[in-house]
Structures are given as C-alpha cells and as structure tokens.
Motif scaffolding. Structure first.
Motif, mmCIF file in Angstrom:
data_model
loop_
_atom_site.group_PDB
_atom_site.id
_atom_site.type_symbol
_atom_site.label_atom_id
_atom_site.label_comp_id
_atom_site.label_asym_id
_atom_site.label_seq_id
_atom_site.Cartn_x
_atom_site.Cartn_y
_atom_site.Cartn_z
ATOM 1 N N TYR A 53 5.266 5.349 -3.583
ATOM 2 C CA TYR A 53 4.233 4.841 -4.494
ATOM 3 C C TYR A 53 2.970 4.495 -3.713
ATOM 4 O O TYR A 53 3.007 4.255 -2.500
ATOM 5 C CB TYR A 53 4.741 3.621 -5.271
ATOM 6 N N VAL A 54 1.842 4.451 -4.444
ATOM 7 C CA VAL A 54 0.546 4.209 -3.819
ATOM 8 C C VAL A 54 -0.222 3.135 -4.597
ATOM 9 O O VAL A 54 -0.063 3.001 -5.808
ATOM 10 C CB VAL A 54 -0.277 5.534 -3.737
ATOM 11 N N ASP A 55 -0.986 2.333 -3.862
ATOM 12 C CA ASP A 55 -1.969 1.446 -4.495
ATOM 13 C C ASP A 55 -3.165 1.324 -3.534
ATOM 14 O O ASP A 55 -3.089 1.816 -2.398
ATOM 15 C CB ASP A 55 -1.377 0.068 -4.824
ATOM 16 N N PHE A 56 -4.235 0.685 -3.988
ATOM 17 C CA PHE A 56 -5.491 0.718 -3.224
ATOM 18 C C PHE A 56 -6.045 -0.692 -3.016
ATOM 19 O O PHE A 56 -5.853 -1.583 -3.835
ATOM 20 C CB PHE A 56 -6.544 1.560 -3.977
ATOM 21 N N TYR A 57 -6.770 -0.839 -1.926
ATOM 22 C CA TYR A 57 -7.463 -2.094 -1.685
ATOM 23 C C TYR A 57 -8.601 -1.841 -0.708
ATOM 24 O O TYR A 57 -8.365 -1.305 0.393
ATOM 25 C CB TYR A 57 -6.494 -3.153 -1.133
ATOM 26 N N LYS A 58 -9.786 -2.178 -1.109
ATOM 27 C CA LYS A 58 -10.968 -2.112 -0.250
ATOM 28 C C LYS A 58 -11.074 -0.810 0.551
ATOM 29 O O LYS A 58 -11.120 -0.812 1.788
ATOM 30 C CB LYS A 58 -10.980 -3.303 0.712
ATOM 31 N N GLY A 59 -11.123 0.282 -0.153
ATOM 32 C CA GLY A 59 -11.373 1.571 0.511
ATOM 33 C C GLY A 59 -10.186 2.189 1.218
ATOM 34 O O GLY A 59 -10.326 3.220 1.871
ATOM 35 N N ASN A 60 -9.012 1.528 1.094
ATOM 36 C CA ASN A 60 -7.816 2.115 1.697
ATOM 37 C C ASN A 60 -6.749 2.351 0.629
ATOM 38 O O ASN A 60 -6.626 1.576 -0.322
ATOM 39 C CB ASN A 60 -7.217 1.187 2.762
ATOM 40 N N ALA A 61 -6.013 3.430 0.831
ATOM 41 C CA ALA A 61 -4.825 3.662 0.002
ATOM 42 C C ALA A 61 -3.625 3.212 0.813
ATOM 43 O O ALA A 61 -3.564 3.434 2.024
ATOM 44 C CB ALA A 61 -4.713 5.139 -0.346
ATOM 45 N N TYR A 62 -2.683 2.551 0.150
ATOM 46 C CA TYR A 62 -1.455 2.103 0.812
ATOM 47 C C TYR A 62 -0.292 2.842 0.178
ATOM 48 O O TYR A 62 -0.122 2.814 -1.031
ATOM 49 C CB TYR A 62 -1.289 0.593 0.669
ATOM 50 N N VAL A 63 0.472 3.510 1.028
ATOM 51 C CA VAL A 63 1.584 4.307 0.525
ATOM 52 C C VAL A 63 2.882 3.787 1.147
ATOM 53 O O VAL A 63 3.023 3.747 2.375
ATOM 54 C CB VAL A 63 1.406 5.803 0.888
ATOM 55 N N CYS A 64 3.803 3.354 0.290
ATOM 56 C CA CYS A 64 5.094 2.930 0.835
ATOM 57 C C CYS A 64 6.044 4.114 0.809
ATOM 58 O O CYS A 64 6.000 4.953 -0.088
ATOM 59 C CB CYS A 64 5.660 1.745 0.055
ATOM 60 N N SER A 65 6.864 4.206 1.837
ATOM 61 C CA SER A 65 7.774 5.343 1.975
ATOM 62 C C SER A 65 9.217 4.875 2.121
ATOM 63 O O SER A 65 9.476 3.769 2.600
ATOM 64 C CB SER A 65 7.408 6.185 3.206
ATOM 65 N N PHE A 66 10.126 5.765 1.729
ATOM 66 C CA PHE A 66 11.549 5.427 1.735
ATOM 67 C C PHE A 66 12.100 5.167 3.137
ATOM 68 O O PHE A 66 13.168 4.593 3.288
ATOM 69 C CB PHE A 66 12.333 6.558 1.059
ATOM 70 N N ASP A 67 11.373 5.604 4.164
ATOM 71 C CA ASP A 67 11.861 5.349 5.519
ATOM 72 C C ASP A 67 11.520 3.930 5.980
ATOM 73 O O ASP A 67 11.665 3.603 7.157
ATOM 74 C CB ASP A 67 11.311 6.387 6.511
ATOM 75 N N GLY A 68 11.042 3.094 5.060
ATOM 76 C CA GLY A 68 10.811 1.692 5.393
ATOM 77 C C GLY A 68 9.417 1.409 5.933
ATOM 78 O O GLY A 68 9.202 0.375 6.556
ATOM 79 N N THR A 69 8.490 2.326 5.682
ATOM 80 C CA THR A 69 7.154 2.129 6.233
ATOM 81 C C THR A 69 6.099 2.020 5.145
ATOM 82 O O THR A 69 6.310 2.423 4.004
ATOM 83 C CB THR A 69 6.750 3.291 7.166
ATOM 84 N N LEU A 70 4.968 1.454 5.567
ATOM 85 C CA LEU A 70 3.776 1.412 4.724
ATOM 86 C C LEU A 70 2.672 2.096 5.516
ATOM 87 O O LEU A 70 2.385 1.731 6.659
ATOM 88 C CB LEU A 70 3.396 -0.044 4.426
ATOM 89 N N ALA A 71 2.077 3.125 4.912
ATOM 90 C CA ALA A 71 1.000 3.851 5.590
ATOM 91 C C ALA A 71 -0.326 3.476 4.942
ATOM 92 O O ALA A 71 -0.395 3.261 3.735
ATOM 93 C CB ALA A 71 1.228 5.356 5.485
ATOM 94 N N ARG A 72 -1.357 3.384 5.760
ATOM 95 C CA ARG A 72 -2.694 3.075 5.251
ATOM 96 C C ARG A 72 -3.563 4.317 5.422
ATOM 97 O O ARG A 72 -3.650 4.886 6.519
ATOM 98 C CB ARG A 72 -3.283 1.894 6.018
ATOM 99 N N ILE A 73 -4.171 4.752 4.326
ATOM 100 C CA ILE A 73 -5.001 5.965 4.365
ATOM 101 C C ILE A 73 -6.431 5.573 4.033
ATOM 102 O O ILE A 73 -6.687 4.932 3.001
ATOM 103 C CB ILE A 73 -4.507 7.016 3.342
ATOM 104 N N ASP A 74 -7.354 5.943 4.894
ATOM 105 C CA ASP A 74 -8.780 5.717 4.644
ATOM 106 C C ASP A 74 -9.205 6.668 3.524
ATOM 107 O O ASP A 74 -9.055 7.890 3.656
ATOM 108 C CB ASP A 74 -9.567 5.996 5.935
ATOM 109 N N THR A 75 -9.729 6.133 2.427
ATOM 110 C CA THR A 75 -10.008 6.999 1.275
ATOM 111 C C THR A 75 -11.263 7.841 1.468
ATOM 112 O O THR A 75 -11.524 8.742 0.685
ATOM 113 C CB THR A 75 -10.141 6.169 -0.021
ATOM 114 N N THR A 76 -12.060 7.549 2.496
ATOM 115 C CA THR A 76 -13.234 8.390 2.758
ATOM 116 C C THR A 76 -12.861 9.544 3.696
ATOM 117 O O THR A 76 -13.070 10.707 3.377
ATOM 118 C CB THR A 76 -14.356 7.551 3.399
ATOM 119 N N SER A 77 -12.264 9.194 4.830
ATOM 120 C CA SER A 77 -11.901 10.257 5.782
ATOM 121 C C SER A 77 -10.613 10.958 5.373
ATOM 122 O O SER A 77 -10.314 12.044 5.859
ATOM 123 C CB SER A 77 -11.735 9.671 7.186
#
Lengths: 368, 683
Positions: free
Chosen positions: A135-159
C-alpha cells in the motif's frame, strides 16, 4: 491402379480430419456485460483490479462518464504491456497515479490523464528477493510504500526515485498519514498462527520508526479522520479471535478504543464518516455500517437502504466530490467483478458490470 | 480366427504390432512379436483388433509405437490418446497430470503392472516422472476394461491409464540379455539407462532396470506483456534443474502352466527446482522453490488356475512416498516455507474368476487398503495441528461378462466402504457407495468388422487428503465428486491384401456429467482458500481415431494415424454464476494428434503432431482468458545396426520444430525447439 485409389481415399480421409480440426472449433469468446451510466460530479473513475495470483491479470479500467465508455485494459492499451500480478493499491498524488503491484513487486507511476507510465520502480532487496509492496500513502512530496518484506520505502514524487528504506514489523499490510506521522500496520500475516499485533509509527522527517503501538492481532487497513484519529481493522486469527475495529490516538500514539462489537473486514473514511463493512465467508453474508468518527458512534447499522444485494464486497471508496459510496463486488473471486455506486443515503445509483477480476479500489478524477 | 473354448470367454489385452505382424508374414521376424500372457487372455492378435473389439474405448501404444512419438516420459506419449488433456507445466521437471474427457486428473487411475499407483494426498499422479525406458505398453481405458478379472481398484475410477513394463522373454538358449542406452539433448539433458533380464532357472527369471536423468532445463522463451503486438522480452526459464534416479527390480516366476507370480521393487528419487509462473517484471519469481520427492514400493502378484472353471489372483503392495518442499524466499519471520509429507499405503487384493458357462464368466474381487499421511511444517504449531489422517478403504466388485461371436457385454457393481480417522480436528466423512457399470459391443454383420458399442459408468472420486486437511485450506465437510459417463461408438477395421494390411477406425460420442465438483474458493480472506463442493459440469464429446498401414513398395512401409477430439465441457452450476454455459478452464473444444512413419531398410523416419484449439485459462470465456491453440511438431530419424545377436540403435529427434513457446498452462511456457540424441545397445 487400385492401390492409388486407396491412397487417394486416405488423403481424402486425412483432409476430412484436418478440415474437422480447423472448422469445428466453435468456441467463441463471450462478451462482457456492458452498461452505460452517467455521473456529473466527476469525469471518470479508475478501477483497479487485482486479478488472480500468478495470472498476470491485474488491470486498471477506466470508465468515462462523458462518453459512457468503459476501457477495461486501460493500462495495457496506454503502455503496450500489462500491469502485472496482484495490484493491491492505487492512489493519486498531483498529476500522477501510484499503482502498487504486489507479486510483480513494483510501483508504477503513471500520468493521471493519459495512463502512460512515467516510471516503473522495481522493489527487490539486495539478494534479488521481491519485497512485495502492498500500500502507498503520501506526505510532503514523498510517497511511502509499505512492503510485505517488512520495509517502508520512501519515494521522492518529483524525481520518482526511492530515497530511503527502513525496516518495520512483519508483513506490513496498511498505511496512512496522520498528525505528521506515518502509521503502518504490521500484520505478520505469513506467520500463521503467530501473527504480529503492532502498528509502527514513523517520523517522516528523520525517516525512523519512533514507536510500535500494540493493537489487535493481525492488523490490516488503517485510515485517519480529520482530527488525526487513526482507525484500523485487526483481523484476529480467522478463528476464535474475531475481526476488530480499533482506534489509535495519534497524539499519545496509544491504542485508545477497541470497538469489539464492530467485527469488520474493511472500511474507508470520508469527511469523518467511516463506511465499514464485513463479509462472513462462512455464511456468505455481508453488512455495511456507517460510523461517526467525531463521536465514535455507529449512525447506521445498515447502510444499504434499498434491496440491493452484494455478493462479496471487496473494496470501498467514497467519491470525494459528492459523497457517493462505491463498493466493489468480487463475486466468486474467479469471475469479473462489479462496481456499485450508492448515494450517501444508501440507495443504489448504478452498477458497472464486469469491470475486472477482483476489483479492489476506485479513484475519482475530475478534469477541468 | 477360431477361438478355443477357453479363449472364447475373453478378449483382453493382447498385443502384436501392426508392422511387426506384417513383418511376420513378410520377413519371418518373430522376435518383434509380443504376447501378453495375462491369464485371462490367451488370444494373440493385433492390438488394433483389441482396440476395435473393446466395449469401452481402449487405446494402446506399444513400445515400438511410442518410439515413433518422440517421447521421453509417459506424459509425452499419453498426449497422443484421444480425449486426453495432459496438464503440462513445461520442462522435464514440471508437473504433468492426465485428465480424460474433461473429468479432471483425480478421476484417472494409473496402474503400474496391474496395480494402482496412488497419491492420497493430491489424488493425482504425476505421469511425467515415469520413464518410457522399460515400458512395453501404455493403454488407456475409458470407463473400465473388458477384462473383469482384475483388482477391484481398477473398477473404481472413471478411466485407467495402464503402464506395463517389459516382461522376461528369452530366445533360444540365451539366459541373459539386456540393453544400455544414453540420451543427451538440449538444456543439459543426460539420461543413461541400463536394463537386463536374467533367466535364473526354468521357473524363475529376474529383471533389472536403472536410470538416471539430469537436466538444467534452462530454456529460453519469449515473454509477451499483453497481447500480440505488445512488448516482449527474451527470458530464460530458471530453477528448472532436474535430477532423477530410478531403480527397479523384479523376479518373475512361472511355477507351472497354471501358476505364475511376480515380485517387484521400485525406487525413485527426484530432486528438482519448481519454476513458478512467469510473472511480469518478476520473472525470477519463486525461483528458489525446491522439491525433493521419493517413492518406494514393493508389489507382488500371484495368479493360478484352480481348474478349468476357476482362477484366482492375489495382489499386494506397500508404498512409501516422501515429499519435501522448501521456499527460502517466503516472507515470514523465519524466512522459509517448508513442508515434509510422508505417505504410506498398505494394499491387498484378491480376485476370483469363475467361468460358469461357455459364454459367461463371473468375477469377484475385493481390495483392502490403508492410507496414511503425516506432515511436518516450518511452524511447530502447524505441524501439531496437522490432522494425520488414516483412511481405510474396502472395495468389492462383482462382475459378469458375456461373449459370443457377435456380442460382448460386461456389467459390474462396485461397493466402496471408506472410513477415516484423524489425530487432530474433524475427520472427513465415512463413505459407503455402490457404483454400477455396463458395457456392450455388438457386431451386426458376420463378414464385416464393424461394431457398435456403448457403456455407462457411475463412479466418484473421494476428496483427497489435501482437499480435506491441507493446512489453512482443507475442508472436512467435502462430499465425493460424482461422475456419470455415457458412451456410444462404432469401430471399423478392414484390410486389403498385402499392400494395405490394416485400416482401423473408431468413433465414440460421449456425455459426462460431473456433480459436486471439488473446487478451490477463497474463504476467510483472499489468502485463505478452501475446497468446496461446487459445480456441475456437462461434457458432450466426440473422439475419433484412425490408423492405417500401407506397403508403398516392398520394404517401404508407411504408417499413418490420427486422433480427433471434440469436447463441449460446460459449467452448468447455476444460471446466475457468471460462468453458466462457459467451457471449463483448460479444456480445448477441439484437439488432436497425428503421426506418420516411414520404415525403410535404411532408416526409419517418424513425424508426430500434437494439436490443440484455444482454451480458457479462467472460468469465464472472455477474450482476456483465452489461451491460444498450439501445434507441436516433432520428427526423428532412427537406425538399427545388427551385428551377430547385438543391435545398435541410433536416434536423433528434433522436438517442437516450429520453436514456439506455446503454453499448455498459462504462464508456464513450453520449451522451444530442442534436440535429443540416443545411442542404445541391445545385447
């Protein structure tokens, strides 16, 4: 020349068999049920469908209310390639849509109007093992994606690049942002029967986990209301521990309330009203309740006020413009599902039939 | 042909190759004539005769015919039978199961030298694991055999695939002979095997067969990300390595004309990768799943004639199955999904045949067997929760058979009593059922080999241990899956002189009805599927076969054969299900096979074709579920060189000539063009 006569007969027989093969394949594709519906509050809706596990048949459908046109394989036609396997989530951020594809283990960032892929982010760890984003949600220009392997990834929505990954609990299965913090449910869903029972609180500025809140067993979907209260579903163990609707106080980051009598499977929140549903797999019956998040009370035990019957509710979303409630119906999970639109009074406005296999999410687009 | 009194009763499996039969007259080559001496059968005839005289459809492939099909595994050869759908996940190690006339793999019994193979866990036999190296004959009975003198279990399925291994045959004074062969081919295939027979005394002889097969199986394929015209990428199938080992030894005894027995031990070990579906953007998906499985069985057979009127046979078997599954990329906290399964079967059977009248015989068979399953999972709690089922089965059958010059009819009534016990949780229901069968074949004209035939069979398959007890998905409330089969057909054969010694043709129309079909449905959540009895399927089909042999000129023979199958297998569960009237998944409406072989004194050339129309990979017959049809062509050239009493065989095969990665199961591509070379030596 009797012999050649026989040969001739055999050739004739062979030709007949061949003809039989070619001509008798009377198996023809059947056509989807199509319906035309109108809606003025938005121009189109996207419907994400998971498809079936290991069948590469996740789809993004678009229904355009202006010309009443349904395109069930919108992603494929825009990109000349399929979306992949088990697309779990789609969210809009600015002019982009983020699609989280679990088994293909990627995040597709597409243009919200053309559907063209702007970036496909593969999610694999250093050993090449799929992270399986959920699943994904957003905060201040970043997307946050949680993954089944127990991690949270942060994606810069511009780059559109991953700029950080942190480890949380076991098998994260829900994410939301509230009160300037990211909340991720840790389900431990693959550790049957020893599920996880925590919600990770992540400070987005330092991108670190600042707390693990103990909640019910096997937590799942999580959403926030306008006051910053965080509501979630914990699914129990599918046995003696039932589903539970729960509430976290995002100021103290503690579990505040367990609504033990709301044994629900999924919900969504629109303007401090939660629409909560349950589906009982044993009795194959469902209910939808309306819940006031400001006063924490159920305001309607039965949202649907007409005689509309749902087979298998699978996703619930609210049209942000007019408050219509959209429910997806997965039916038997192995056949194409429908999208049903209800007014906020619980009356069926329309049904879009056979939109995709296991439709789980509806997004509303209003273009100028 | 005149039959003796005894012979008149029965027409069972007897075998003589068309071509060799013909060679007998032409070149007096007797050694290629093989006769099965199943006691009931004393008639020696061309096996096509057996096929056209069978009251229920019967297909036979002799070892010589199998060689013409460019086949490595039993599954490769079975694909050439009409009405058969082999679900093939691709590659040597991929699972291959056989479904006959749209009934599902669980309805096909597979017998090995007359005794049923069993897998109580999955209910289906992976026929890809059986080598053709020591196989003498494959046959497929729709319904059941006309032979009523056999174990009750062979009456207890909708169809039976029989694998017969080579039996001891000694020529002249020779007391030891055998063969050794080496196959090598694409994707790292190496397959050495040895086989020998030893005459121990006038009464006893021994047979030994051993084989090792390994391949890396890494074949290239083209992955299309959508429909034709969409993006593609070139990929290589991963985690496809196979390492199989088989040892088989038997002792045969002919105590007297009237008394015979055999004892066989079989061991098989397979270590292989389980390549998953080819997932978009994650083609290495699940490429670390491994499987190790072992099968060990000992089986014994004893047969005697008490008198001219009464015969008896006894069969016994012990079977042990081990399966270890491991996935080290599973995202649980210990980082692996692992399960070990242990299956055991104890089996005993006794059968009597009573030839009451000159035209009439009766049989009674009873089989008792016990099946157990134990499991160990990566999680101790799962292991402790496992049901550990024990199933006790008692099958009894009474059968009657009538044979006259123009008429053959059989009827049987099978009783099944099953009781189940578990250590944990609820157990599956006990079952007590009666299953009837009747068949008839009639030859209306004395001088024409034209026959009309029909059979009816009602049978069921029990829920498997996986259906009932598999962790998280089992459902102990399951009922058996019930089938009714109706078949009407005609058979015809003729020969015209030396030039055209054989033409045979069969046509069978059938109607199958499946009730309480066991299907998987999600319950609890999308991760938690369970098995339910849901579904009615109606199958209307047509199977055609034709085979002919011609002598084009002296020493140049042409053999042609073909099969055609039409199946309308429709879901009739409920009108508002969204799939009502849709063809069931993975069932082509039309399919077929063809073979052509030219035999010359210099070289033998064989061509084989498998052909299938489109299928649907999903439950709805929508374009997005359509899996295109395919054709698979293969060709081989082989040569025999004789030196004294030794023979050297050379063979070169080119498989899937058109190099298309077609799929039988969606997202499991089949290998493209590949090569295989065989060097064999008979001594």
């Amino acid at each position: 020349m009797k012999f050649f006569n026989y040969i001739f007969r055999i050739i004739l027989f062979g030709a007949a068999v061949l003809l039989l093969n070619v001509s008798c394949d009377d198996m023809e594709d059947k056509q989807h049920i199509q319906n035309s519906v109108t809606e003025s509050s938005v121009t189109k809706i996207y419907v994400l469908s998971e498809g079936l596990f290991q069948m590469n048949n996740s789809t993004l459908a678009v229904y355009n209310f202006e010309n009443q046109k349904m395109t069930t394989d919108f992603f494929t036609s825009a990109n000349n390639r399929g979306l992949g396997d088990t697309a779990n989530d789609i969210e809009q951020y600015g002019s982009k849509l983020y699609i989280v594809v679990n088994v293909s283990s990627d995040v597709e960032i597409i243009d919200a109007s053309t559907g063209k892929s702007l970036k496909q982010i593969s999610m694999f760890d250093d050993n090449g093992v799929a992270r399986q984003p959920r699943y994904v949600d957003f905060y201040k220009g970043n997307a946050y994606v949680c993954s089944f392997d127990g991690t949270l990834a942060r994606i810069d929505t511009t780059s559109m690049e991953i700029n950080g990954i942190i480890k949380l609990g076991r098998n994260p299965d829900g994410i939301c942002v509230a009160n300037g913090k990211v909340y991720v449910t840790n389900s431990g869903g693959l550790d049957y029967p020893g599920y996880d029972n925590t919600v990770s609180v992540v400070d987005p500025d330092s991108f670190t986990e600042i707390k693990k809140i103990t909640v019910g067993l096997n937590p799942y979907k999580i959403h926030a209301d306008s006051e910053g209260d965080v509501y979630l579903i914990s699914r129990g163990n599918y046995g003696d521990i039932p589903y539970k609707f729960q509430k976290i106080n995002s100021v103290t980051d503690t579990l505040e309330t367990s609504f033990d009598d709301i044994q629900a499977l999924n919900f969504t929140i629109h303007k401090d009203t939660a629409y909560i549903y349950n589906y009982d797999y044993t009795t194959q019956t469902s209910w939808i309740k309306v819940f006031d998040c400001l006063n924490d009370v159920v305001i309607s035990e039965n949202f649907i006020t007409d005689d509309t019957k749902l087979t298998t509710p699978y996703g619930i979303d609210v049209n942000p413009v007019n408050g219509d409630v959209y429910l997806t119906d997965a039916k038997s999970y192995t056949i194409l599902g429908d999208v049903l639109c209800f007014s906020n009074k619980g009356e069926l406005k329309f049904r879009l039939s056979e939109v995709g296999l296991n439709p789980n999410k509806v997004l509303f687009i209003k273009s100028d | 042909m005149r039959f003796s009194l005894l012979q008149k009763y029965q027409l069972g499996i007897a075998l003589l190759f068309i071509v060799s039969a013909w060679n007998v007259s032409a070149t007096e080559k007797v050694d290629s004539t093989k006769v099965y001496s199943i006691r009931e059968v004393t008639v020696t005839e061309k096996y096509q005769n057996t096929e056209v005289r069978s009251a229920a459809p019967l297909q036979i492939l002799s070892s010589k015919e199998i060689k013409k099909l460019n086949a490595l595994q039993v599954s490769d050869a079975v694909k050439y039978f009409p009405g058969v759908t082999v679900k093939d996940y691709g590659g040597i190690g991929g699972l291959k199961t056989v479904s006959v006339r749209s009934l599902g793999a669980g309805h096909t019994a597979v017998s090995y030298d007359g005794i049923t193979l069993s897998d109580c866990q999955t209910g289906q036999i992976d026929i890809g694991r059986f080598s053709l190296e020591n196989v003498d004959m494959l046959s497929l009975n729709n319904g059941q055999s006309d032979n009523i003198f056999q174990p009750a279990r062979l009456f207890a399925s909708a169809s039976v695939l029989n694998i017969r291994t080579l039996t001891p045959q000694f020529k002249g004074k020779k007391t030891f002979h055998g063969s050794a062969s080496m196959k090598a081919g694409s994707f790292g295939l190496l397959n050495p095997s040895v086989y020998f027979q030893k005459k121990l005394s006038t009464k006893y002889s021994a047979v030994f067969s051993g084989e090792w097969l390994s391949a890396n199986g890494e074949y290239p394929y083209l992955l299309t990300y959508g429909d034709a015209g969409d993006s593609t990428s070139h990929e290589i199938r991963k985690n496809t390595d196979v390492n199989n080992f088989r040892l088989e030894g038997s002792v045969y005894a002919n105590f007297s004309e009237k008394q015979s027995a055999y004892l066989k031990a079989y061991f098989y070990n397979s270590d292989r990768g389980l390549p998953g579906a080819t997932i978009y953007y994650n083609t290495d998906n699940f490429s670390s799943q491994r499987m190790n499985d072992q099968t060990f069985f000992v089986q014994a057979h004893y047969q005697t004639d008490f008198s001219q009127f009464l015969s008896f046979q006894a069969n016994a078997k012990y079977n042990y199955g081990y399966l270890h599954y491991l996935d080290t990329t599973y995202l649980n906290s210990i980082g692996r999904e692992e399960s070990l399964f242990y299956q055991r079967e104890y089996y005993g059977s006794a059968s009597f045949l009573y030839r009451a009248f000159s035209n009439m015989s009766f049989s009674f068979s009873t089989d008792g067997f016990v099946n157990t399953l134990d499991a160990v999972y990566e999680s101790a709690s799962l292991t402790n929760e496992f049901a550990r089922p024990v199933r006790y089965s008692l099958l009894s059958v009474v059968a009657a058979k009538y044979v006259s010059e123009q008429l053959l009819g059989t009827a049987s009534l099978l009783s099944t009593i099953v009781s189940e016990q578990v250590e944990n949780g609820a157990s599956g229901a006990d079952h007590n059922r009666l299953s009837p069968y009747v068949s008839l074949i009639y030859k209306p004209f004395k001088k024409q080999d034209l026959r009309l035939r029909a059979f009816y069979k009602n049978i069921f398959r029990l829920p498997t241990f996986n259906d009932l007890y598999y962790a998280r998905i089992g459902n102990t409330d399951l009922k058996p899956e019930n089938t009714d089969q109706f078949n009407f057909g005609l058979t015809y054969e003729f020969s015209i002189g030396k030039r055209w010694p054989l033409f045979s043709f069969t046509a069978d129309g059938y109607r199958n009805h499946v009730k309480d079909k066991i299907v998987a449905m999600p319950t609890g959540n999308i991760f938690k599927w369970t098995m339910v009895n849901l579904g009615i399927v109606e199958v209307t089909g047509l199977d055609l076969t034709a085979e002919t042999t011609m002598a084009l000129i002296d020493n140049l023979n042409l053999i042609l054969g073909g099969t055609y199958t039409y199946q309308r297998a429709l879901d009739k569960t409920s009108e508002d299900s969204g799939t009502y009237g849709h063809q069931i998944p993975y069932t082509p409406r039309v399919s077929g096979s063809g073979k052509a072989a030219i035999e010359t004194p210099w070289v033998d050339i064989s061509y084989a074709l498998l052909w299938s129309g489109a299928r649907y990979a999903g439950f709805q017959n929508y374009a997005e579920n359509r899996l295109p049809g395919y054709s698979d062509h293969s060709i081989s050239a082989s040569k025999e060189l004789n030196w004294k009493d030794k023979t050297l065989n050379l063979k070169l095969e080119v498989l899937n000539l058109t190099d298309k990665n077609y799929a039988i199961v969606k997202w499991f591509p089949m290998p493209g063009r590949s090569f295989r070379a065989t060097v064999g030596m008979k001594f």
